[in-house]
Write a protein that holds these residues in place. Structure first.
Motif, short mmCIF file in Angstrom:
data_model
loop_
_atom_site.label_atom_id
_atom_site.label_comp_id
_atom_site.label_asym_id
_atom_site.label_seq_id
_atom_site.Cartn_x
_atom_site.Cartn_y
_atom_site.Cartn_z
N LEU A 79 0.92 -1.34 -0.03
CA LEU A 79 -0.06 0.04 0.11
C LEU A 79 0.70 1.25 -0.03
O LEU A 79 0.53 2.46 0.65
N SER A 80 1.87 1.22 -0.72
CA SER A 80 2.86 2.41 -0.81
C SER A 80 2.29 3.56 -1.73
O SER A 80 2.86 4.67 -1.70
N GLY A 106 -6.31 -4.38 -6.40
CA GLY A 106 -6.24 -4.32 -7.94
C GLY A 106 -6.59 -2.76 -8.33
O GLY A 106 -7.09 -2.18 -7.50
N LEU A 107 -6.11 -2.79 -9.37
CA LEU A 107 -6.30 -1.40 -9.94
C LEU A 107 -7.64 -0.98 -10.97
O LEU A 107 -7.83 -2.22 -11.67
N PRO A 129 -6.51 1.44 -3.85
CA PRO A 129 -6.55 0.76 -2.26
C PRO A 129 -6.66 2.07 -1.13
O PRO A 129 -5.77 2.90 -1.43
N GLU A 130 -7.24 1.46 -0.37
CA GLU A 130 -7.43 2.47 0.85
C GLU A 130 -7.77 3.90 0.48
O GLU A 130 -7.38 4.77 1.31
N ASP A 131 -8.80 3.98 -0.47
CA ASP A 131 -9.25 5.45 -1.28
C ASP A 131 -7.97 6.21 -1.46
O ASP A 131 -7.95 7.45 -1.23
N ALA A 154 0.63 2.73 -11.65
CA ALA A 154 0.15 3.90 -10.88
C ALA A 154 1.23 4.71 -9.83
O ALA A 154 1.71 3.64 -9.10
N GLY A 155 1.04 5.89 -9.62
CA GLY A 155 1.76 6.51 -8.71
C GLY A 155 0.79 7.29 -7.66
O GLY A 155 -0.17 7.63 -8.04
N ASP A 156 1.42 7.69 -6.59
CA ASP A 156 0.61 8.15 -5.37
C ASP A 156 0.72 9.75 -6.00
O ASP A 156 1.47 10.52 -6.26
N ALA A 157 -0.77 10.11 -6.13
CA ALA A 157 -0.93 11.48 -6.55
C ALA A 157 -0.64 12.69 -5.62
O ALA A 157 -0.86 13.73 -5.89
#
Length: 455
Positions: A79-80, A106-107, A129-131, A154-157
């Motif tokens: 969950l990074s 999943g994405l 995941p985790e909203d 995907a990357g953290d926005a």
């Protein structure tokens, strides 16, 4: 005041446009920066996407078409916020392999309408995941007989939002400082640009108060015609007034001689009732001519800008004259006037008004007449002087006070005079924009109050 109002309106207009331009520019720059950050972030994601596609097209073993991992520690941390996912979509039951960071999740799939390039690479924001808010790129890969795959990274926005937030904060501080500098510059330019108009306004006020006669000094090219025309108007006004005075004086001399002849002829036939009637009417004509000629001279003087008269010397001179005129009554005349009191008008008119009031007070006073001058501020903001003449005579009732101000009305025929004195005071005061009122004096007699414009 008008110059200040114009300066304020110009400043507000310029400030409004300045703030609007700064605001729009800030919004545009922030939007452009967001697009640049998103493109840079997408480029970073596409590096991982191309790695996955290359691994998918050239696996280490022919039987393994789904890659195991991308060499990036964040993809191994649960969950990074950084995830990849490869899904085979040409089978009845899709096969999927994903990064360890996805854990058991999943994405989602991006809408097909979000394609942004000819390579069918799609990008956009999704909820992971985790909203978590994620920025994701995905691409369809067709390997022919090997199958069709959907590759997504995907990357953290939050990184995008943090970067944009820092930029917007710096942009806000910079633009606030810029807006402040622009507003100060605008204020200086407006003040500097309107300074000649303010100088003209001050000089016109000085002309009106009698401290100057013309607009002096150098003015900018845009303002110089205004100053030139104003000086020409002042010169023309003085010329017209001088001509009016000359005509009034000529008329006075022209009428004086015929009236004197009529009165002399009537006096020579004093026993004739007709001559007595002619003499009576000639006296009325002389009084009326004197009255109206004086009004004409006074009106001409009123049109002259910048006439100022010191009040105290005029009142002391009138008091000395009245003491001599009424020496038989042994009157005490006291004058209480500030030395800096000034009347904005002609000395002759002030002498005419105050002289009538003091003479009237001396006629009716028993032993005391007090003349007092007060400097006051009018409701419209202008300066005024209040001249108060009190006596200790019998005074007047309210009805009598109303009658004596009318032209030619006299309550006691035993006192000398034509009955025109107070009415002349009323008219002169009105022409100067002042007021005249009668009341009861603290001494017990009549109080006459004259309010006139002060310089």
């Amino acid at each position: 005041m008008r110059a200040n109002s114009l300066a304020l309106r110009l400043f507000l207009w310029a400030a409004g446009w300045t703030l609007a331009i700064v605001l729009v520019t800030g919004i545009v720059l922030s939007s452009l920066y967001r697009d640049a950050v998103e493109r840079a972030f997408d480029g970073r994601l596409q590096v991982y996407l191309r790695t996955l596609v290359a691994d998918l097209a050239n696996p280490e073993t022919p039987d393994e078409r789904l890659p195991d991992a991308v060499t990036e520690p964040l993809f191994d941390l649960p969950l990074s916020g950084w995830y990849w996912q490869v899904t085979r979509i040409d089978t009845q039951k899709p096969e999927m392999r994903a990064s360890r960071s996805l854990w058991d999740g999943g994405l989602p799939v991006l809408p097909r309408g979000d394609a942004v390039s000819a390579l069918s690479v799609r990008s956009g924001y999704v909820t992971g995941p985790e909203d978590q808010k994620l920025r994701m790129v995905e691409r369809n890969i067709d390997l022919g007989e090997e199958g069709t795959f959907l590759v997504a990274v995907a990357g953290d926005a939050a990184e995008i939002e943090d970067d944009i937030r820092s930029f917007n904060r710096a942009l806000f501080i910079t633009f606030c400082a810029l807006a402040l500098v622009l507003l100060l510059t605008t204020a200086f330019q407006v003040q500097f640009g309107l300074a000649p108009l303010k100088r003209i306004s001050q000089q016109l006020a000085a002309i009106r108060s009698g401290q100057a006669e013309r607009l002096e000094g150098k003015f900018p090219v845009e303002i110089a015609p205004l100053a030139r025309e104003a000086n020409a108007l002042l010169d023309a006004n003085r010329e017209i007034v001088e001509r009016a005075r000359t005509h009034v004086g000529n008329l006075a001399h022209a009428l004086k001689t015929p009236l004197s002849v009529v009165m002399n002829e009537a006096a020579a036939r004093s026993d004739d009732p007709l001559a007595q009637k002619v003499r009576e009417q000639a006296d009325v004509m002389r009084d009326q001519i004197t009255r109206h000629l004086e009004r004409a001279r006074m009106a001409a003087r009123l049109s002259v800008v910048g006439t100022v008269t010191d009040v105290a010397p005029v009142l002391h001179a009138i008091a000395r004259t009245m003491e001599k005129t009424h020496r038989d009554k042994d009157l005490t005349l006291r004058v209480d006037a500030p030395e800096d009191g000034q009347f904005r008008g002609e000395r002759q008119d002030l002498e005419e008004m105050v002289g009538n009031l003091v003479d009237n007070a001396c006629k009716w006073a028993q032993s005391r007449v007090v003349i007092e001058v007060l400097k006051e501020r009018a409701e419209d903001g202008g300066d005024t002087i209040r001249i108060i003449v009190d006596d200790d005579g019998p005074g007047l009732t309210a009805a009598e006070r109303e009658q004596v101000a009318r032209r030619g009305r006299r309550l006691d025929e035993t006192k000398p005079g034509s009955g025109l004195g107070l009415s002349i005071v009323v008219e002169l005061a009105a022409l100067y924009g002042g007021t005249f009122a009668l009341g009861t004096a603290p001494l017990g007699g009549l109080r006459a109050e004259l309010v006139l414009p002060a310089a």
